[in-house]
Scaffold this motif. Structure first.
Motif, PDB file in Angstrom:
ATOM      1  N   THR A  60       4.752  -4.813  -2.909  1.00 51.15           N
ATOM      2  CA  THR A  60       3.528  -5.800  -3.401  1.00 51.15           C
ATOM      3  C   THR A  60       3.969  -5.916  -5.232  1.00 51.15           C
ATOM      4  OG1 THR A  60       1.839  -4.861  -2.053  1.00 51.15           O
ATOM      5  CG2 THR A  60       1.013  -5.620  -4.348  1.00 51.15           C
ATOM      6  N   ALA A  61       4.322  -4.931  -5.646  1.00 53.33           N
ATOM      7  CA  ALA A  61       4.952  -4.893  -6.980  1.00 53.33           C
ATOM      8  C   ALA A  61       5.971  -5.909  -7.149  1.00 53.33           C
ATOM      9  CB  ALA A  61       5.569  -3.579  -7.570  1.00 53.33           C
ATOM     10  N   ALA A  68       9.229 -12.772  -4.692  1.00 53.17           N
ATOM     11  CA  ALA A  68       8.597 -12.525  -3.193  1.00 53.17           C
ATOM     12  C   ALA A  68       8.748 -13.824  -2.599  1.00 53.17           C
ATOM     13  CB  ALA A  68       7.298 -11.919  -3.144  1.00 53.17           C
ATOM     14  N   ASP A  69       9.441 -14.849  -3.003  1.00 56.87           N
ATOM     15  CA  ASP A  69       9.636 -15.781  -2.229  1.00 56.87           C
ATOM     16  C   ASP A  69       9.991 -15.850  -0.680  1.00 56.87           C
ATOM     17  OD1 ASP A  69       9.829 -19.248  -2.496  1.00 56.87           O
ATOM     18  OD2 ASP A  69      11.656 -18.428  -1.481  1.00 56.87           O
ATOM     19  N   ALA A 263      15.287  -2.539 -11.030  1.00 58.21           N
ATOM     20  CA  ALA A 263      14.754  -1.183 -10.941  1.00 58.21           C
ATOM     21  C   ALA A 263      13.808  -1.266  -9.659  1.00 58.21           C
ATOM     22  CB  ALA A 263      13.971  -0.860 -12.120  1.00 58.21           C
ATOM     23  N   LEU A 264      12.920  -2.289  -9.410  1.00 58.44           N
ATOM     24  CA  LEU A 264      12.133  -2.325  -8.457  1.00 58.44           C
ATOM     25  C   LEU A 264      12.964  -2.449  -7.061  1.00 58.44           C
ATOM     26  CD1 LEU A 264       9.346  -4.900  -9.413  1.00 58.44           C
ATOM     27  CD2 LEU A 264       8.952  -2.503  -9.324  1.00 58.44           C
ATOM     28  N   TYR A 310      -4.023  -1.995  -7.645  1.00 60.39           N
ATOM     29  CA  TYR A 310      -4.163  -3.530  -7.515  1.00 60.39           C
ATOM     30  C   TYR A 310      -5.341  -4.146  -7.574  1.00 60.39           C
ATOM     31  CZ  TYR A 310       0.867  -2.439  -6.521  1.00 60.39           C
ATOM     32  OH  TYR A 310       2.286  -1.845  -6.697  1.00 60.39           O
ATOM     33  N   CYS A 311      -6.409  -3.559  -7.383  1.00 58.49           N
ATOM     34  CA  CYS A 311      -7.617  -4.016  -7.145  1.00 58.49           C
ATOM     35  C   CYS A 311      -7.935  -5.106  -8.487  1.00 58.49           C
ATOM     36  CB  CYS A 311      -8.862  -3.139  -6.666  1.00 58.49           C
ATOM     37  SG  CYS A 311     -10.558  -3.757  -6.457  1.00 58.49           S
ATOM     38  N   SER A 312      -7.769  -4.364  -9.492  1.00 55.78           N
ATOM     39  CA  SER A 312      -7.970  -5.272 -10.775  1.00 55.78           C
ATOM     40  C   SER A 312      -7.173  -6.631 -10.800  1.00 55.78           C
ATOM     41  CB  SER A 312      -7.957  -4.360 -12.133  1.00 55.78           C
ATOM     42  OG  SER A 312      -6.426  -3.814 -12.060  1.00 55.78           O
TER      43      SER A 312
END
Length: 345
Positions: A60-61, A68-69, A263-264, A310-312
């Motif tokens: 998700t990050a 994320a294509d 890093a991700l 991630y809700c916000s």
């Protein structure tokens, strides 16, 4: 000769009903509802759950970072790099020479796994990690049915009731996903199909790990990872390199630097190295269904962490009563299946 053949068939049928290997390599049955508690197995269970929780959250990050294509599938590369690194465990663990093992089995299983993970992670990008965690718990159902078909495991009426309960929980999650929009619903359906294919991979890996010529877990993991990495790399060279703007432009819009992006992706690779290595280790000791039960715990943790983190930023990740109800039903079904399986043993 006929009597000898009959005895061989009876022995084969009995072997397929036997429990999997224990940590010490001896067969045993589980008379209580518990997993093996030897120190190596316990450490692997903790590492397996923790790394499994990190994966959908990191994916998700990656999506929010603009990488994320779904056509480029860049995020699948570190996933299989992590699996391939499991081969390094050969340095620490003595075992048979790779050349003498039927590695073609691992290659065939990996093709199923590649399709499964492509569907799973693309579905995660579309539906969000909260819905992903619920729907992916259907892996327990798939493992149960496939174990019955492929491994000739007999399921009791209570096991089938638990399976129906899990299906009902997934249906609730899908109904909630429909309200979120067509994209989220499509993502949930992709995860459901991907979970089925991934469970097929689990059961086949269990079969080649403990039946016939046994392939060590880390070897199985490494060969599958290298096979999928080769296919994914060819895709990156043939497609992504020519359409890199599909990655670079969203990264620029999201304000993601090259170092943060690296890093991700490195975190994904490391997390999957731990997850894949411990999975294949546990698979030969507690079985495909018991390993899938750990997915229930992962689902609960991912569900609540998705809301916190991630809700916000994205309403799809927020807690709702429908998601909560589906999570409760799915987890209850998974745990009921584990209980029924232990009693049947």
């Amino acid at each position: 000769a006929g009597g000898r053949g009959l005895r061989m068939e009876e022995a084969r049928a009995k072997a397929l009903q036997e429990p999997l290997l224990s940590a010490k390599g001896h067969r045993r049955s589980m008379t209580r509802w518990q997993l093996p508690v030897s120190a190596p197995v316990t450490v692997c269970i903790v590492a397996y759950v923790a790394s499994g929780v990190s994966q959908p959250l990191l994916m998700t990050a990656v999506r929010y970072a603009g990488m994320a294509d779904p056509a480029c599938q860049l995020y699948i590369i570190p996933y299989y790099v992590g699996m391939s690194f499991a081969g390094l465990l050969s340095v620490c663990q003595a075992g048979p020479r790779w050349r003498g093992l039927p590695l073609y089995r691992c290659v065939l299983v990996s093709l199923v796994g590649l399709t499964a993970q492509t569907l799973n992670w693309t579905g995660n990008m579309m539906a969000g990690s909260a819905i992903f965690s619920i729907v992916y718990s259907s892996a327990t159902v798939w493992s149960a049915v496939l174990s019955r078909i492929l491994l000739q495991r007999v399921l009791t009426i209570w096991q089938w009731c638990a399976v129906v309960g899990v299906v009902g929980g997934v249906a609730l999650a899908s109904g909630g996903a429909r309200k979120e929009g067509d994209k989220v619903l499509l993502g949930a359906l992709m995860v459901f199909i991907g979970a089925g294919l991934h469970s097929t991979c689990h059961v086949l890996s269990e079969f080649i790990g403990v039946r016939g010529v046994r392939i060590p877990p880390h070897v199985n993991c490494c060969v599958q990872g290298l096979t999928c990495l080769s296919v994914a790399t060819c895709w990156q060279l043939s497609f992504t390199m020519g359409h890199f703007e599909r990655i670079a432009d969203p990264m620029e819009e999201a304000g993601t630097s090259a170092s943060v992006g690296f890093a991700l992706l490195a975190g994904l690779a490391m997390g999957n190295f731990v997850h894949a290595s411990t999975f294949f280790y546990l698979l030969a000791r507690i079985g495909a269904v018991s390993t899938s039960v750990l997915k229930a715990l992962q689902a609960v943790i991912v569900f609540y962490l998705s809301h916190i983190l991630y809700c916000s930023r994205d309403e799809v990740q927020c807690f709702t009563s429908a998601k909560g109800a589906s999570l409760v039903v799915v987890v209850a079904g998974v745990l009921s299946y584990a209980r029924a399986t232990a009693l049947a043993s």
